[in-house]
Design a protein around this motif. Structure first.
Motif, PDB file in Angstrom:
ATOM      1  N   ALA A  75       4.893  -5.146   6.240  1.00  0.00           N
ATOM      2  CA  ALA A  75       5.226  -3.755   6.571  1.00  0.00           C
ATOM      3  C   ALA A  75       5.544  -3.622   8.065  1.00  0.00           C
ATOM      4  CB  ALA A  75       4.076  -2.826   6.192  1.00  0.00           C
ATOM      5  N   ILE A  76       4.761  -4.272   8.889  1.00  0.00           N
ATOM      6  CA  ILE A  76       4.997  -4.221  10.340  1.00  0.00           C
ATOM      7  C   ILE A  76       6.339  -4.864  10.676  1.00  0.00           C
ATOM      8  CG2 ILE A  76       4.119  -4.902  12.599  1.00  0.00           C
ATOM      9  CD1 ILE A  76       2.431  -2.766  11.018  1.00  0.00           C
ATOM     10  N   LEU A  77       6.638  -5.992  10.072  1.00  0.00           N
ATOM     11  CA  LEU A  77       7.935  -6.643  10.302  1.00  0.00           C
ATOM     12  C   LEU A  77       9.094  -5.760   9.855  1.00  0.00           C
ATOM     13  CD1 LEU A  77       7.170 -10.319   9.184  1.00  0.00           C
ATOM     14  CD2 LEU A  77       7.468  -9.482  11.528  1.00  0.00           C
ATOM     15  N   GLN A  78       8.863  -5.004   8.791  1.00  0.00           N
ATOM     16  CA  GLN A  78       9.878  -4.079   8.279  1.00  0.00           C
ATOM     17  C   GLN A  78       9.925  -2.780   9.083  1.00  0.00           C
ATOM     18  OE1 GLN A  78      11.745  -6.247   6.235  1.00  0.00           O
ATOM     19  NE2 GLN A  78      12.027  -4.390   5.025  1.00  0.00           N
ATOM     20  N   GLU A  79       8.952  -2.621   9.969  1.00  0.00           N
ATOM     21  CA  GLU A  79       8.815  -1.415  10.789  1.00  0.00           C
ATOM     22  C   GLU A  79       8.674  -0.156   9.936  1.00  0.00           C
ATOM     23  OE1 GLU A  79      11.700  -1.204  13.936  1.00  0.00           O
ATOM     24  OE2 GLU A  79      10.925  -3.017  14.902  1.00  0.00           O
ATOM     25  N   VAL A  80       7.785  -0.267   8.943  1.00  0.00           N
ATOM     26  CA  VAL A  80       7.474   0.878   8.089  1.00  0.00           C
ATOM     27  C   VAL A  80       5.978   1.157   8.137  1.00  0.00           C
ATOM     28  CG1 VAL A  80       9.429   0.510   6.548  1.00  0.00           C
ATOM     29  CG2 VAL A  80       7.224  -0.574   6.021  1.00  0.00           C
ATOM     30  N   ASN A  81       5.615   2.388   7.856  1.00  0.00           N
ATOM     31  CA  ASN A  81       4.221   2.792   7.792  1.00  0.00           C
ATOM     32  C   ASN A  81       3.612   2.246   6.496  1.00  0.00           C
ATOM     33  OD1 ASN A  81       1.803   4.235   7.297  1.00  0.00           O
ATOM     34  ND2 ASN A  81       2.513   6.003   8.455  1.00  0.00           N
ATOM     35  N   PRO A  82       2.589   1.404   6.560  1.00  0.00           N
ATOM     36  CA  PRO A  82       2.039   0.804   5.342  1.00  0.00           C
ATOM     37  C   PRO A  82       1.286   1.773   4.435  1.00  0.00           C
ATOM     38  CG  PRO A  82       0.742   0.156   7.255  1.00  0.00           C
ATOM     39  CD  PRO A  82       1.946   0.877   7.787  1.00  0.00           C
ATOM     40  N   THR A  83       1.002   2.958   4.915  1.00  0.00           N
ATOM     41  CA  THR A  83       0.241   3.916   4.116  1.00  0.00           C
ATOM     42  C   THR A  83       1.130   4.845   3.294  1.00  0.00           C
ATOM     43  OG1 THR A  83      -1.607   3.901   5.679  1.00  0.00           O
ATOM     44  CG2 THR A  83      -1.452   5.799   4.209  1.00  0.00           C
ATOM     45  N   THR A  84       2.224   5.323   3.868  1.00  0.00           N
ATOM     46  CA  THR A  84       3.050   6.317   3.191  1.00  0.00           C
ATOM     47  C   THR A  84       3.677   5.749   1.915  1.00  0.00           C
ATOM     48  OG1 THR A  84       4.955   5.703   4.542  1.00  0.00           O
ATOM     49  CG2 THR A  84       3.586   7.521   5.332  1.00  0.00           C
ATOM     50  N   ILE A  85       3.862   6.633   0.922  1.00  0.00           N
ATOM     51  CA  ILE A  85       4.491   6.248  -0.354  1.00  0.00           C
ATOM     52  C   ILE A  85       5.472   7.359  -0.751  1.00  0.00           C
ATOM     53  CG2 ILE A  85       2.778   4.638  -1.286  1.00  0.00           C
ATOM     54  CD1 ILE A  85       1.402   7.057  -2.600  1.00  0.00           C
ATOM     55  N   GLU A  86       6.546   7.480   0.000  1.00  0.00           N
ATOM     56  CA  GLU A  86       7.474   8.596  -0.158  1.00  0.00           C
ATOM     57  C   GLU A  86       8.106   8.645  -1.542  1.00  0.00           C
ATOM     58  OE1 GLU A  86      10.329   8.762   2.973  1.00  0.00           O
ATOM     59  OE2 GLU A  86       8.817   8.728   4.562  1.00  0.00           O
ATOM     60  N   PHE A  87       8.525   7.513  -2.082  1.00  0.00           N
ATOM     61  CA  PHE A  87       9.202   7.522  -3.380  1.00  0.00           C
ATOM     62  C   PHE A  87       8.225   7.836  -4.516  1.00  0.00           C
ATOM     63  CE2 PHE A  87      13.384   4.964  -2.715  1.00  0.00           C
ATOM     64  CZ  PHE A  87      13.726   5.838  -1.694  1.00  0.00           C
ATOM     65  N   ILE A  88       6.996   7.334  -4.424  1.00  0.00           N
ATOM     66  CA  ILE A  88       5.997   7.651  -5.442  1.00  0.00           C
ATOM     67  C   ILE A  88       5.696   9.144  -5.423  1.00  0.00           C
ATOM     68  CG2 ILE A  88       3.571   7.347  -6.106  1.00  0.00           C
ATOM     69  CD1 ILE A  88       3.819   4.437  -5.249  1.00  0.00           C
ATOM     70  N   ASN A  89       5.542   9.699  -4.232  1.00  0.00           N
ATOM     71  CA  ASN A  89       5.281  11.134  -4.128  1.00  0.00           C
ATOM     72  C   ASN A  89       6.472  11.958  -4.600  1.00  0.00           C
ATOM     73  OD1 ASN A  89       2.682  10.802  -3.134  1.00  0.00           O
ATOM     74  ND2 ASN A  89       3.346  10.783  -0.988  1.00  0.00           N
ATOM     75  N   PHE A  90       7.679  11.472  -4.329  1.00  0.00           N
ATOM     76  CA  PHE A  90       8.885  12.159  -4.818  1.00  0.00           C
ATOM     77  C   PHE A  90       8.886  12.198  -6.347  1.00  0.00           C
ATOM     78  CE2 PHE A  90      13.163  11.674  -6.583  1.00  0.00           C
ATOM     79  CZ  PHE A  90      13.771  12.836  -6.128  1.00  0.00           C
ATOM     80  N   LEU A  91       8.571  11.075  -6.971  1.00  0.00           N
ATOM     81  CA  LEU A  91       8.545  11.019  -8.430  1.00  0.00           C
ATOM     82  C   LEU A  91       7.490  11.965  -8.998  1.00  0.00           C
ATOM     83  CD1 LEU A  91       8.935   7.171  -8.968  1.00  0.00           C
ATOM     84  CD2 LEU A  91      10.615   8.932  -9.520  1.00  0.00           C
ATOM     85  N   LYS A  92       6.321  11.993  -8.375  1.00  0.00           N
ATOM     86  CA  LYS A  92       5.261  12.893  -8.842  1.00  0.00           C
ATOM     87  C   LYS A  92       5.716  14.349  -8.774  1.00  0.00           C
ATOM     88  CE  LYS A  92       1.236  10.035  -7.687  1.00  0.00           C
ATOM     89  NZ  LYS A  92       0.039   9.904  -6.820  1.00  0.00           N
ATOM     90  N   LYS A  93       6.400  14.697  -7.676  1.00  0.00           N
ATOM     91  CA  LYS A  93       6.875  16.062  -7.511  1.00  0.00           C
ATOM     92  C   LYS A  93       7.932  16.405  -8.546  1.00  0.00           C
ATOM     93  CE  LYS A  93       8.887  19.225  -4.109  1.00  0.00           C
ATOM     94  NZ  LYS A  93       9.429  19.372  -2.731  1.00  0.00           N
ATOM     95  N   GLU A  94       8.864  15.486  -8.771  1.00  0.00           N
ATOM     96  CA  GLU A  94       9.930  15.711  -9.752  1.00  0.00           C
ATOM     97  C   GLU A  94       9.366  15.905 -11.148  1.00  0.00           C
ATOM     98  OE1 GLU A  94      13.599  15.729  -9.536  1.00  0.00           O
ATOM     99  OE2 GLU A  94      12.867  16.394  -7.573  1.00  0.00           O
ATOM    100  N   ILE A  95       8.372  15.085 -11.489  1.00  0.00           N
ATOM    101  CA  ILE A  95       7.790  15.157 -12.829  1.00  0.00           C
ATOM    102  C   ILE A  95       7.014  16.449 -13.035  1.00  0.00           C
ATOM    103  CG2 ILE A  95       6.049  14.082 -14.326  1.00  0.00           C
ATOM    104  CD1 ILE A  95       6.907  11.389 -13.020  1.00  0.00           C
ATOM    105  N   SER A  96       6.373  16.925 -11.973  1.00  0.00           N
ATOM    106  CA  SER A  96       5.530  18.120 -12.094  1.00  0.00           C
ATOM    107  C   SER A  96       6.336  19.408 -12.171  1.00  0.00           C
ATOM    108  CB  SER A  96       4.556  18.196 -10.920  1.00  0.00           C
ATOM    109  OG  SER A  96       5.257  18.400  -9.693  1.00  0.00           O
ATOM    110  N   GLU A  97       7.595  19.358 -11.762  1.00  0.00           N
ATOM    111  CA  GLU A  97       8.415  20.583 -11.751  1.00  0.00           C
ATOM    112  C   GLU A  97       9.039  20.862 -13.110  1.00  0.00           C
ATOM    113  OE1 GLU A  97      11.236  20.056  -8.615  1.00  0.00           O
ATOM    114  OE2 GLU A  97       9.774  20.454  -7.025  1.00  0.00           O
TER     115      GLU A  97
END
Length: 352
Positions: free
Chosen positions: A330-352
């Protein structure tokens, strides 16, 4: 300075401190096993665990990997089925249903729990709260998890709470000695994979560097280590936001091995073999043969060996390494290892 030795850079990319959530795995394990927050209803003493003929463990994502490990470790004592779905295929009054949901609000797991309530008195849960807690509190046995962790970094709490729960139902013997050995072994390994250990001396950092730019395909040397390969794959996906795939011997010899015959793909993938030094010869001969294919097509691979006398010890000996590799990737990719934007997006889409 190597990128993975730049502590300030790591801290900037890791504001939620995933690093310490991973590196403190030994502490999580010890706390979960020695200080379990078990809630037993007044009716628990009326249950007869001898009537339990099978176990179904329901969970999703980071909460479910504990179920996979439990099936591999204890499936020789009692039939164990893992359900990662909305429905339990078969359920009767002789079934112990264990639902695992860190948040307590996983909709698939809640669906299974409601089905179980209709069919059996043998119900248990592992959660930090949510709707699961509301459904089981003062009615069924449940173990309370500490809050504030992403489920994938709570594996020490999740799995060893599951172990305590199985002990409570007298399904498995005490695992106290195994737990002490695991914790002692992991503490010894912590320094070698910590951020303070330079890249050239750090097995987790060098592995992440080898993986970067290639898609890892993780193979376990036998079905019993399959949960370990799956864990590595999932941690790389979630922590590093990076594609990864997995399979296990001997099954992969009958299908996936042929995929390596494709031309011009070799430099896009990096195989990772997770194995035992003393693996059974039936599996060893297949791994040896498969490595010869890598030699023929000039594909470099990584290989790591589990340590320990029991399957649980073996699996956790390399879970620790795999989790840290995913962090450094994750550090080599320069991304935050905690965030899960796509998983949260899917959860939001499914709940609507």
């Amino acid at each position: 300075m190597q990128k993975l030795d730049d502590i300030k850079k790591i801290e900037k990319l890791d504001p939620e401190d995933m690093y310490h959530k991973i590196i403190h795995l030994p502490e999580h394990i010890l706390n979960a096993y020695q200080n379990p927050q078990i809630h037993l209803p007044s009716s628990f003493g009326k249950l007869n665990p001898k009537k339990i003929k099978r176990i179904v463990i329901c969970g999703m994502g980071g909460s479910a990997i504990s179920a996979d490990i439990a099936k591999a470790a204890f499936g020789n004592l009692i039939p164990v089925e893992v359900v990662k779905d909305y429905n339990i295929p078969f359920l009767n009054e002789e079934t112990l249903v264990i639902t695992i949901s860190y948040s307590g609000n996983t909709e698939e797991t809640l669906s299974c729990l409601r089905q179980a309530i209709e069919k059996t008195d043998f119900i248990a849960a592992i959660t930090s709260g949510g709707t699961v807690k509301k459904l089981v509190d003062e009615k069924y046995c449940w173990l309370e998890l500490p809050i504030g962790l992403p489920p994938r970094s709570a594996i020490g709490h999740l799995f060893f709470s599951l172990v305590k729960l199985l002990e409570t139902f007298a399904i498995i013997p005490s695992q106290e000695l195994v737990v002490k050995q695991i914790v002692a072994d992991l503490i010894k390994k912590a320094g070698a994979i910590s951020v303070n250990t330079p890249t050239e001396e750090n097995i987790a950092k060098t592995a992440a560097i080898a993986i970067k730019g290639k898609i890892p395909i993780i193979y376990s040397s036998s079905p019993s280590l399959a949960p370990l390969a799956y864990r590595w794959k999932c941690q790389i996906n979630e922590n590093a936001k990076y594609p990864a795939f997995w399979h296990y011997f001997p099954e992969m010899n009958h299908n996936e091995s042929e995929g390596w015959e494709a031309k011009n793909f070799g430099d896009r993938f990096i195989p990772i073999v997770l194995s035992r030094m003393n693996e059974e010869e039936n599996y060893k001969k297949r791994i040896r043969a498969f490595k010869k294919i890598f030699g023929k097509i000039d594909v470099k691979y990584l290989e790591y060996f589990v340590e320990g006398d029991s399957l649980i010890e073996e699996i956790f000996s390399l879970i620790y390494l795999g989790d840290m590799i995913s962090f450094y990737l994750a550090i080599l990719q320069e991304v935050n290892p905690t965030t899960i934007e796509f998983i949260n997006f899917l959860k939001k889409e499914i709940s609507e």
